[in-house]
Design an enzyme around this catalytic site. Sequence first.
Site, PDB file in Angstrom:
ATOM      1  N   ASP A   1       9.829   7.121  -0.386  1.00 29.86           N
ATOM      2  CA  ASP A   1       8.989   7.472  -1.529  1.00 29.86           C
ATOM      3  C   ASP A   1       8.550   6.187  -2.240  1.00 29.86           C
ATOM      4  O   ASP A   1       9.390   5.371  -2.642  1.00 29.86           O
ATOM      5  CB  ASP A   1       9.810   8.372  -2.446  1.00 29.86           C
TER       6      ASP A   1
ATOM      7  N   PHE B   1      -8.972  11.339   5.520  1.00 26.78           N
ATOM      8  CA  PHE B   1      -8.951  12.061   4.238  1.00 26.78           C
ATOM      9  C   PHE B   1     -10.237  11.806   3.462  1.00 26.78           C
ATOM     10  O   PHE B   1     -10.822  12.716   2.890  1.00 26.78           O
ATOM     11  CB  PHE B   1      -7.746  11.623   3.406  1.00 26.78           C
TER      12      PHE B   1
ATOM     13  N   ASP C   1      -2.409  12.125  -2.678  1.00 25.38           N
ATOM     14  CA  ASP C   1      -2.470  13.593  -2.646  1.00 25.38           C
ATOM     15  C   ASP C   1      -2.914  14.107  -4.011  1.00 25.38           C
ATOM     16  O   ASP C   1      -2.306  13.772  -5.027  1.00 25.38           O
ATOM     17  CB  ASP C   1      -1.087  14.163  -2.296  1.00 25.38           C
TER      18      ASP C   1
ATOM     19  N   GLU D   1       0.866  -1.184   0.000  1.00 26.92           N
ATOM     20  CA  GLU D   1       0.000   0.000   0.000  1.00 26.92           C
ATOM     21  C   GLU D   1       0.904   1.237   0.000  1.00 26.92           C
ATOM     22  O   GLU D   1       1.726   1.411   0.902  1.00 26.92           O
ATOM     23  CB  GLU D   1      -0.898   0.005   1.244  1.00 26.92           C
TER      24      GLU D   1
HETATM   25  C1  LIG Z   1      -4.142  12.192   1.187  1.00 29.33           C
HETATM   26  S1  LIG Z   1      -3.141  11.117   2.145  1.00 29.33           S
HETATM   27  C2  LIG Z   1      -4.064   9.595   2.181  1.00 29.33           C
HETATM   28  C3  LIG Z   1      -3.616   8.670   3.245  1.00 29.33           C
HETATM   29  C4  LIG Z   1      -4.363   7.342   3.345  1.00 29.33           C
HETATM   30  N1  LIG Z   1      -4.163   6.519   2.187  1.00 29.33           N
HETATM   31  C5  LIG Z   1      -5.837   7.564   3.610  1.00 29.33           C
HETATM   32  O1  LIG Z   1      -6.670   7.180   2.784  1.00 29.33           O
HETATM   33  O2  LIG Z   1      -6.174   8.114   4.664  1.00 29.33           O
HETATM   34  C6  LIG Z   1      -1.818  10.737   1.034  1.00 29.33           C
HETATM   35  C7  LIG Z   1      -0.644  10.114   1.750  1.00 29.33           C
HETATM   36  O3  LIG Z   1       0.317   9.709   0.796  1.00 29.33           O
HETATM   37  C8  LIG Z   1       1.605   9.991   1.284  1.00 29.33           C
HETATM   38  N2  LIG Z   1       2.477  10.098   0.126  1.00 29.33           N
HETATM   39  C9  LIG Z   1       2.465  11.058  -0.822  1.00 29.33           C
HETATM   40  N3  LIG Z   1       3.360  10.806  -1.770  1.00 29.33           N
HETATM   41  C10 LIG Z   1       3.963   9.638  -1.427  1.00 29.33           C
HETATM   42  C11 LIG Z   1       4.985   8.857  -2.011  1.00 29.33           C
HETATM   43  N4  LIG Z   1       5.570   9.236  -3.137  1.00 29.33           N
HETATM   44  N5  LIG Z   1       5.371   7.744  -1.388  1.00 29.33           N
HETATM   45  C12 LIG Z   1       4.787   7.356  -0.219  1.00 29.33           C
HETATM   46  N6  LIG Z   1       3.805   8.055   0.377  1.00 29.33           N
HETATM   47  C13 LIG Z   1       3.403   9.177  -0.222  1.00 29.33           C
HETATM   48  C14 LIG Z   1       1.446  11.279   2.068  1.00 29.33           C
HETATM   49  O4  LIG Z   1       2.460  11.451   3.037  1.00 29.33           O
HETATM   50  C15 LIG Z   1       0.065  11.062   2.707  1.00 29.33           C
HETATM   51  O5  LIG Z   1       0.162  10.448   3.953  1.00 29.33           O
END
Ligand SMILES: C[S@@+](CC[C@H](N)C(=O)[O-])C[C@H]1O[C@@H](n2cnc3c(N)ncnc32)[C@H](O)[C@@H]1O
Length: 260
Positions: free
Chosen positions: A139, A241, A162, A87
């Site tokens: 990342d 979110f 995001d 995930e």
């Molecule tokens: C809008 S949040 C959604 C979190 C979770 N999936 C939810 O539904 O509540 C997006 C998450 O993706 C993470 N994120 C963004 N770009 C990422 C990347 N390249 N690799 C890993 N995580 C990432 C951010 O830190 C954030 O916690």
Amino acid sequence: MDLPPDTALPAHRGRPLQTEFNDGRDYPRLGSFSFRRGTLTDNQEHTWEENWPHLGRVLDENPVTASDQVIDLDSWFGRTGHPTIVEIGSGTGTSTAAMAPLETDHNIIAVEIYRPGLAKLLGAVVRGGITNVRMVKGDGVEVLQRMFAPDTLDGVRIFFPDPWPKARHHKRRIIQSGTLHLIASRLKPGGILHVATDHADYAEWIDELVTVEDDLEYLGWPEDRDTTVPVLTDRQIITKFEGKGLDKDHVIREYLWRRR
Ligand SMILES: C[S@@+](CC[C@H](N)C(=O)[O-])C[C@H]1O[C@@H](n2cnc3c(N)ncnc32)[C@H](O)[C@@H]1O
């Protein structure tokens, strides 16, 4: 004038390892995550110190040593031959911790760049006695590229990535032709990619890309997916979110692809 803490951090253009895929596809160019900070409570620090060494890994971003870090899944999970789901962007791990107990036969790996989010998930995993979850800090694109061998994953999940709503930030969106290609390469034939978004403009963006990757068969969001798809697709819980989106009357769109 004192700079706010976020802007006082060194500028970090692009991804940490500056991976050069050079394959003509688009990959997300992240500019912001290295700015994200957050502290852990004393309790979380304690849980982290005690459990991260066996339940978590950090992507090695040193270009000299980064190349050889493919995870030995059987050894990390202490069992042989179980299907594995990654995930990406697990946030605070709300969905991860809700789904994992329903898929105990699967190895679940949550990848996140935000340490406080991982700390929350780690706490839930430890408190809940959840044994099939591991975590990687880094990342997601680099993690997929460097830490997973081709044809090894049964599922990849990206829930509420995001949305980067401003046009000039669209290049940061994680769903891009290159990411889809990389995910396809890490999935086993028959493996499933599951994406969810509540953001109408991001959904349009994804709609444009659903068939861009030849190795991914787009399944849409079939009614009978519980019987036709070999991984759990019910996210079980409304995350923070997702809840914010629903409060604004956003429509949730979900997408499934199968590796050919
Ligand atoms: C809008 S949040 C959604 C979190 C979770 N999936 C939810 O539904 O509540 C997006 C998450 O993706 C993470 N994120 C963004 N770009 C990422 C990347 N390249 N690799 C890993 N995580 C990432 C951010 O830190 C954030 O916690």
